[in-house]
Write a protein that holds these residues in place. Structure first.
Motif, PDB file in Angstrom:
ATOM      1  N   ILE A 165      -6.948  -0.249  -2.985  1.00 18.72           N
ATOM      2  CA  ILE A 165      -7.247  -0.811  -1.745  1.00 18.72           C
ATOM      3  C   ILE A 165      -8.321   0.334  -1.339  1.00 18.72           C
ATOM      4  CG2 ILE A 165      -6.499  -1.129   0.691  1.00 18.72           C
ATOM      5  CD1 ILE A 165      -3.810  -1.759  -0.136  1.00 18.72           C
ATOM      6  N   VAL A 181     -12.022  -0.758  -0.159  1.00 16.20           N
ATOM      7  CA  VAL A 181     -12.716  -0.469   1.082  1.00 16.20           C
ATOM      8  C   VAL A 181     -13.925   0.423   0.914  1.00 16.20           C
ATOM      9  CG1 VAL A 181     -12.460   0.520   3.148  1.00 16.20           C
ATOM     10  CG2 VAL A 181     -10.458  -0.790   2.413  1.00 16.20           C
ATOM     11  N   GLU A 233       0.822  -1.298  -0.122  1.00 18.07           N
ATOM     12  CA  GLU A 233       0.069  -0.162  -0.038  1.00 18.07           C
ATOM     13  C   GLU A 233       0.886   1.157  -0.081  1.00 18.07           C
ATOM     14  OE1 GLU A 233      -1.190   1.076   4.431  1.00 18.07           O
ATOM     15  OE2 GLU A 233      -2.402  -0.282   3.603  1.00 18.07           O
ATOM     16  N   GLU A 269      -4.243  -7.395   4.363  1.00 15.12           N
ATOM     17  CA  GLU A 269      -2.926  -7.196   3.559  1.00 15.12           C
ATOM     18  C   GLU A 269      -1.666  -7.760   4.429  1.00 15.12           C
ATOM     19  OE1 GLU A 269      -0.451  -3.281   1.645  1.00 15.12           O
ATOM     20  OE2 GLU A 269      -2.328  -3.037   2.964  1.00 15.12           O
ATOM     21  N   VAL A 286     -10.258  -5.681   3.234  1.00 13.64           N
ATOM     22  CA  VAL A 286      -9.046  -5.807   2.728  1.00 13.64           C
ATOM     23  C   VAL A 286      -8.073  -6.285   3.863  1.00 13.64           C
ATOM     24  CG1 VAL A 286      -7.324  -4.926   1.393  1.00 13.64           C
ATOM     25  CG2 VAL A 286      -9.745  -4.220   0.870  1.00 13.64           C
ATOM     26  N   SER A 324      -5.353   3.518   4.380  1.00 14.63           N
ATOM     27  CA  SER A 324      -6.059   2.867   3.111  1.00 14.63           C
ATOM     28  C   SER A 324      -7.216   2.134   3.660  1.00 14.63           C
ATOM     29  CB  SER A 324      -4.844   1.563   2.587  1.00 14.63           C
ATOM     30  OG  SER A 324      -4.746   0.684   3.523  1.00 14.63           O
ATOM     31  N   PRO A 369     -15.713  -2.685   6.873  1.00 10.98           N
ATOM     32  CA  PRO A 369     -14.378  -2.788   7.067  1.00 10.98           C
ATOM     33  C   PRO A 369     -13.783  -2.119   8.217  1.00 10.98           C
ATOM     34  CG  PRO A 369     -14.747  -2.247   4.685  1.00 10.98           C
ATOM     35  CD  PRO A 369     -16.171  -2.249   5.628  1.00 10.98           C
ATOM     36  N   ALA A 428      -7.186  -1.043   4.809  1.00  7.24           N
ATOM     37  CA  ALA A 428      -6.744  -2.411   5.034  1.00  7.24           C
ATOM     38  C   ALA A 428      -6.519  -2.902   6.416  1.00  7.24           C
ATOM     39  CB  ALA A 428      -5.873  -2.479   3.988  1.00  7.24           C
TER      40      ALA A 428
END
Length: 469
Positions: A286, A290, A277, A298, A296, A334, A430, A336
């Protein structure tokens, strides 16, 4: 066993932004910029939009929370074809006013622990035994994620949850990956055995079949598919994976690459390798995923790096002027879930890697890390050191490792949790999943020279996650 071959390096072009939203005016300006960049490319090269054709992108984000900021996605391209010297071409492109950035990404690699080596056992028995007893990561907290407890709950096998794994290759014909998989749905599968073993091991941890032999996945009823980065690049693979699933489903990024600490040099010890990222196009892909409600996960990378270090604040000159350090956790990160590698219980498989859940020395760490999984001694499909012979479909390993093995443990736990959530209230978002992982779980421990202040987060605890909601 030889290491996986690296994926090709990638040349990324970011054209001058046309505005935050996708409007008719922005589409015209973007097409004009693309035409200009095409003129600058050598014969045999072509510009490929990472987020797909602009008219389809506009349709995908219409009436979604991404619509007000989706204009940035129009600017990202990868360059394919006969390119010659990538760095020289990137330099020439940056000299044009229509180009906001042009940079070469180092080759991505699977985040298997440094110097990992597996020797294929010479033969397989007539019937594969049950290796479940070797999968202590399925057991109750604090050593495991308590998948066994979750499996007895409605939805706790990951029922109805879809997962897409982004990396290089898989063997979906494996005898323990027959029931809930949809194969490779994008990219070009690498023929490299290292990549194939890696993807097979990842799939087994998450969704290995529920049967009387071999291994059992953390979420065996989760449906797993895969997209290869070969032929399309990592950001395009992430975007395609996001488009292939629904809100609440899971996208796993099983990659890392050499970072700025050692001038992006690839080395066998993986020192300085970081999560993907950090590169603008991967970050944007990403954020796109999301923003669509996709969870996500990672791999945090095996570079032994403190991701809070100031070196990651310095913008490379070939990145867009708008770039910021994604490892600075907060609203602009991000979104993630970044995973570190922790030690399994001492004595497992006759080996000791330090106190359980302490940071393994190769794992990256820092404020940005959300959760950990086992980074050593993971029993799963592939590689052939536990059960080998001439047929890869019968191969199993006791030694899957790295943030490679850690990340699927977190994915499996999330899939089981989402399966349970779907039987009651709606699936978690998320942000809700990341908050839950940070506020529950079996805490990180200390090891000599590796204090818990070198954060990799807690090991997920499904009982605590489900109880909390």
């Amino acid at each position: 066993m030889p290491a996986s071959s690296a994926a090709p390096g990638e040349l990324i072009v970011v054209t001058t932004p046309t505005g935050p939203q996708i409007t008719p005016l922005a589409l015209r300006a973007n097409r004009s910029a693309r035409t200009r960049v095409d003129e600058l490319l050598p014969a045999g090269a072509r510009l490929v939009p990472i987020f797909g054709p602009d008219n389809r992108l506009a349709a995908r984000v219409a009436d979604t929370p991404q619509a007000p900021v989706a204009g940035e996605y129009l600017s990202y391209y990868s360059v394919h074809g006969e390119l010659g010297d990538l760095a020289e071409l990137a330099h020439r492109l940056r000299e044009d006013d229509t180009v906001a950035a042009a940079y070469v990404k180092p080759a991505a690699e699977p985040p298997l622990a440094p110097h990992a080596a597996n020797v294929v056992a010479p033969r397989a028995p007539a019937v594969t035994p049950d290796f479940r007893v070797r999968q202590a990561y399925l057991d109750a907290a604090p050593h495991g994620v308590d998948a066994v407890w979750a499996h007895a709950r409605p939805g706790g096998l990951g029922t109805g949850v879809r997962v897409v794994d982004v990396e290089g290759a898989w063997r979906f014909t494996h005898e323990d990956l027959r029931q809930n998989q949809g194969g490779v749905i994008g990219g070009t599968t690498s023929a490299d055995l290292g990549w194939r073993n890696h993807g097979t091991a990842v799939a087994g941890e998450i969704s290995g079949d529920l049967n009387a032999f071999g291994i059992t996945g953390i979420a065996p009823e989760a449906h797993i598919r895969a997209i290869s980065i070969f032929g399309i690049g990592s950001a395009a693979a992430i975007r395609a994976a996001a488009d292939a699933v629904d809100p609440g489903d899971i996208l796993l990024i099983e990659l890392h690459r050499p970072g700025p600490r050692f001038d992006y040099r690839a080395t066998p010890d993986q020192r300085g390798y970081i999560a993907v990222e950090w590169w603008p196009d991967d970050f944007a892909a990403i954020r796109y995923a999301v923003g669509r409600g996709v969870i996500v996960v990672e791999a945090g990378g095996n570079g032994g790096e403190n991701l809070d270090d100031a070196v990651y604040d310095s913008r490379p000159g070939d990145f867009p002027a708008s770039w910021h350090n994604p490892f600075r956790a907060g609203p602009a990160d991000s979104g993630a879930i970044l995973v570190g590698a922790g030690a399994p219980p001492p004595g497992l498989h006759g080996r000791d890697h330090g106190p359980a859940r302490s940071r393994l020395d190769f794992s990256n760490h820092g404020t940005r890390l959300d959760a950990q999984g086992w980074g050593r001694e993971v029993t799963t499909t592939g590689y052939g050191d536990l059960q080998g012979g001439p047929d890869e479909d019968l191969w199993y390993t006791d030694e899957f490792s790295g943030t490679s093995s850690a990340s699927p443990i977190v994915v499996g736990a999330i899939a089981a949790y989402q399966g349970v959530r779907a039987t009651g209230s709606a699936r978690a978002t998320p942000d809700e999943i990341r908050t839950l992982l940070r506020t529950t779980g079996s805490p990180q421990t200390e090891a000599p020279g590796r204090p818990s202040t070198q954060r990799i987060g807690a090991l997920p605890d499904l009982r605590a996650m489900i109880t909390k909601g």
